[in-house]
Design a protein around this motif. Structure first.
Motif, PDB file in Angstrom:
ATOM      1  N   TYR A  39       0.840  -1.209   0.000  1.00  0.00           N
ATOM      2  CA  TYR A  39       0.000   0.000   0.000  1.00  0.00           C
ATOM      3  C   TYR A  39       0.870   1.252   0.000  1.00  0.00           C
ATOM      4  CZ  TYR A  39      -3.983  -2.998   1.263  1.00  0.00           C
ATOM      5  OH  TYR A  39      -4.953  -3.954   1.281  1.00  0.00           O
ATOM      6  N   HIS A  40       2.038   1.132   0.661  1.00  0.00           N
ATOM      7  CA  HIS A  40       2.936   2.284   0.778  1.00  0.00           C
ATOM      8  C   HIS A  40       3.533   2.677  -0.572  1.00  0.00           C
ATOM      9  CE1 HIS A  40       5.142   5.122   3.095  1.00  0.00           C
ATOM     10  NE2 HIS A  40       6.320   4.611   2.801  1.00  0.00           N
ATOM     11  N   THR A  41       3.524   1.762  -1.534  1.00  0.00           N
ATOM     12  CA  THR A  41       4.057   2.102  -2.863  1.00  0.00           C
ATOM     13  C   THR A  41       3.025   2.888  -3.683  1.00  0.00           C
ATOM     14  OG1 THR A  41       3.259   0.086  -3.933  1.00  0.00           O
ATOM     15  CG2 THR A  41       5.447  -0.007  -2.931  1.00  0.00           C
ATOM     16  N   THR A  42       1.784   2.958  -3.192  1.00  0.00           N
ATOM     17  CA  THR A  42       0.748   3.707  -3.913  1.00  0.00           C
ATOM     18  C   THR A  42       0.645   5.109  -3.310  1.00  0.00           C
ATOM     19  OG1 THR A  42      -1.077   3.140  -2.451  1.00  0.00           O
ATOM     20  CG2 THR A  42      -0.538   1.541  -4.154  1.00  0.00           C
ATOM     21  N   THR A  43      -0.248   5.926  -3.886  1.00  0.00           N
ATOM     22  CA  THR A  43      -0.417   7.286  -3.352  1.00  0.00           C
ATOM     23  C   THR A  43      -1.381   7.312  -2.164  1.00  0.00           C
ATOM     24  OG1 THR A  43      -2.086   7.622  -5.050  1.00  0.00           O
ATOM     25  CG2 THR A  43       0.112   8.462  -5.519  1.00  0.00           C
ATOM     26  N   LEU A  44      -1.795   6.130  -1.705  1.00  0.00           N
ATOM     27  CA  LEU A  44      -2.707   6.045  -0.546  1.00  0.00           C
ATOM     28  C   LEU A  44      -2.036   6.660   0.692  1.00  0.00           C
ATOM     29  CD1 LEU A  44      -5.422   4.691   0.484  1.00  0.00           C
ATOM     30  CD2 LEU A  44      -3.982   2.805   1.224  1.00  0.00           C
ATOM     31  N   LYS A  45      -2.741   7.579   1.340  1.00  0.00           N
ATOM     32  CA  LYS A  45      -2.194   8.220   2.538  1.00  0.00           C
ATOM     33  C   LYS A  45      -2.571   7.403   3.780  1.00  0.00           C
ATOM     34  CE  LYS A  45      -1.357  12.438   0.531  1.00  0.00           C
ATOM     35  NZ  LYS A  45      -1.994  12.278  -0.744  1.00  0.00           N
TER      36      LYS A  45
END
Lengths: 272, 254
Positions: free
Chosen positions: A211-217
């Motif tokens: 998830y950290h590799t996506t733009t998800l905050k």
């Protein structure tokens, strides 16, 4: 803003669906609190509001009054007479094992009609030292019964009396207090035990890293979790309320909305 | 290959753990639309290099630019431009493939036709399956779909074929080439030389945190031969892997 909330609501929706596919999660969220509710509800539920005493009744008198008194005792809801006990030794043995609270003994001269034309006598309440409170209470109850009988034989105007009147407000039962504790337990389960076992597992398996590799905050993921946990937590609590109200006669006081908000706040505190 | 502008430019990149440089001042650039391989033995610094470019690890020295953005200061913008395929793809359990794609696209603030993605990967019939019920090859393919759901410019893969059987490996090679053909730049690590030789337009060979060679696979072989390198030749028309694939079929199973 709409774009920022898209992952929040998408995650919350998927997370709720995911929970209902997981038998273990369903058990710990819904069934486990209900099991406790049934166990404690069975102990403190609606049938425990009345007081009763397990007693032996040894009638050594052959008077008419003693026989009538014994029959009255057998019909009384407060006294649960163990009719198998016939002797004092048997009664004392059962009292020592805690199977009886006390023994009521009517001596041989109990109920004999005296010179004044009405029956007299003195009943004896025998109890163990370990159950002094129960024995004294039973003696008080018998005393008030005798006072009622005495008044019929010797009418006396009492200068001072006591009258009891209900305030018309229902009190809380033991179960109502237990239920509050069970709600707290359920919130702890949903707020602490759930996320604390899920997040380390996700971290260990590299899901959070992904998830950290996506733009998800972080706040989006957290808020999504809070929403899904709120929904599931409130459903679990609602289930407990339905069972509490319908099966165990829970006395609900106050406002459901306020309760819901407090529950959510409590769960959120556990989660944080 | 036509001349393309560099989309990733790395200069003197350094990563240290406990004072020891595990990536020791490496420099390279990756051109738009190429498949760039980073080769090396275990502990060479391949994955650490990739993770710095993916914004997963802070950069201790040097610089890395991706599509004109400094990776260390624009991590969120860079995340929107890249897709990442980790070595071991992991997803939350009890989640349908279509839901996972919906979530990954939502994570980039987008809504996509998840079924179209699954159709492109021949996983349409698995749309309602849970990811834990997929085979290793299917899981890798699905993971690639999840990484590409937002249309990134650069796609990172960390040892994508480790643990896969020969059929699944070849299917994945085809898929990686398809991704490149769509105009996505691919940067991958591997320690399979055959994979690098077949897929990569250029490779950087790393050892002990440094790049010790960087060129096309053909040029690297030529350079070795020009030094007089020879090995005993024993040419066969097929090997055991070819027999296995011939017996079990390549395209249908993964």
């Amino acid at each position: 803003m709409k774009k920022a909330l898209l992952p929040v609501f998408t995650f919350a929706k998927i997370d709720i669906r995911r929970l209902f596919r997981d038998k273990l999660a369903i058990f710990f969220t819904f069934v486990f609190p209900l099991l406790f509710l049934f166990v404690f509800g069975g102990i403190f539920g609606r049938n425990n509001s009345s007081v009763s005493f397990n007693v032996a009744f040894l009638n050594r008198s052959d008077s008419q009054f003693a026989k009538q008194f014994e029959q009255m005792g057998q019909k009384d809801k407060v006294l649960k007479i163990d009719s198998r006990v016939k002797t004092l030794d048997e009664a004392q043995e059962k009292m020592s094992r805690g199977e009886l609270d006390a023994t009521i003994i009517l001596p041989a001269d109990f109920g004999q009609v005296g010179a004044k034309g009405y029956p007299t006598g003195q009943a004896q309440v025998l109890y163990n030292k370990s159950n002094e409170q129960g024995g004294q209470t039973l003696a008080s109850i018998l005393n008030s019964i005798f006072e009622g009988i005495n008044a019929k034989f010797v009418p006396v105007e009492k200068p001072f009396t006591v009258t009891a009147k209900s305030t018309a407000k229902q009190g809380l039962t033991q179960f109502d207090y237990v239920f509050a504790g069970l709600l707290g337990f359920s919130l702890l389960g949903a707020g602490i035990f759930g996320p604390t076992s899920v997040f380390p597992k996700l971290k260990e398996r590299g899901v959070l890293r992904r998830y950290h590799t996506t733009t998800l905050k972080v706040w989006q993921y957290f808020l999504g979790n809070v929403i899904s946990n709120t929904f599931v937590g409130l459903m679990s609590i609602a289930t407990m309320f339905v069972v509490g109200l319908t099966v165990f006669g829970l006395n609900m006081r106050g406002n459901y909305l306020v309760l819901g908000l407090w529950c959510r706040w409590g769960q959120l505190c556990c989660l944080v | 290959m036509k001349q393309a502008k560099p989309i990733v430019v790395v200069k003197s990149l350094i990563k240290k753990y406990d004072g020891k440089a595990v990536v020791d001042g490496i420099s390279f650039d990756v051109k738009e639309g190429e498949i760039f391989g980073i080769l090396g033995p275990n502990g060479a610094g391949k994955t650490t290099t990739l993770e710095m470019l993916e914004t997963l690890r802070p950069i201790d020295g040097g610089s890395a630019m991706l599509d004109g953005l400094d990776v260390s200061t624009n991590s969120n913008k860079v995340k929107g431009l890249i897709g990442v395929q980790p070595q071991t793809p992991s997803f939350e359990e009890k989640t349908k493939l279509v839901e996972l794609l919906e979530f990954f696209s939502a994570a980039y603030g987008e809504k996509v036709d998840a079924m179209k993605f699954l159709r492109d990967l021949q996983l349409e019939d698995k749309a309602k399956s849970y990811v834990e019920n997929l085979s290793g090859g299917q899981r890798q393919r699905f993971s690639i779909a999840a990484a590409l759901v937002h249309g990134p410019k650069v796609f990172f893969l960390d040892e994508p074929t480790t643990g896969l059987d020969p059929q699944a490996r070849r299917n994945l090679w085809d898929l990686i080439q398809e991704v490149r053909d769509r105009g996505v730049t691919v940067i991958m690590t591997t320690h399979y030389m055959d994979e690098a030789e077949l897929l990569c337009d250029r490779v950087a060979v790393m050892d002990e945190g440094k790049i010790i060679a960087l060129d096309t696979p053909k040029n690297l072989v030529k350079a070795l031969l020009s030094k007089g390198f020879t090995k005993s030749q024993h040419v066969e028309q097929a090997n055991l892997e070819d027999v296995f694939i011939d017996l079990t079929g390549k395209a249908l199973r993964d």
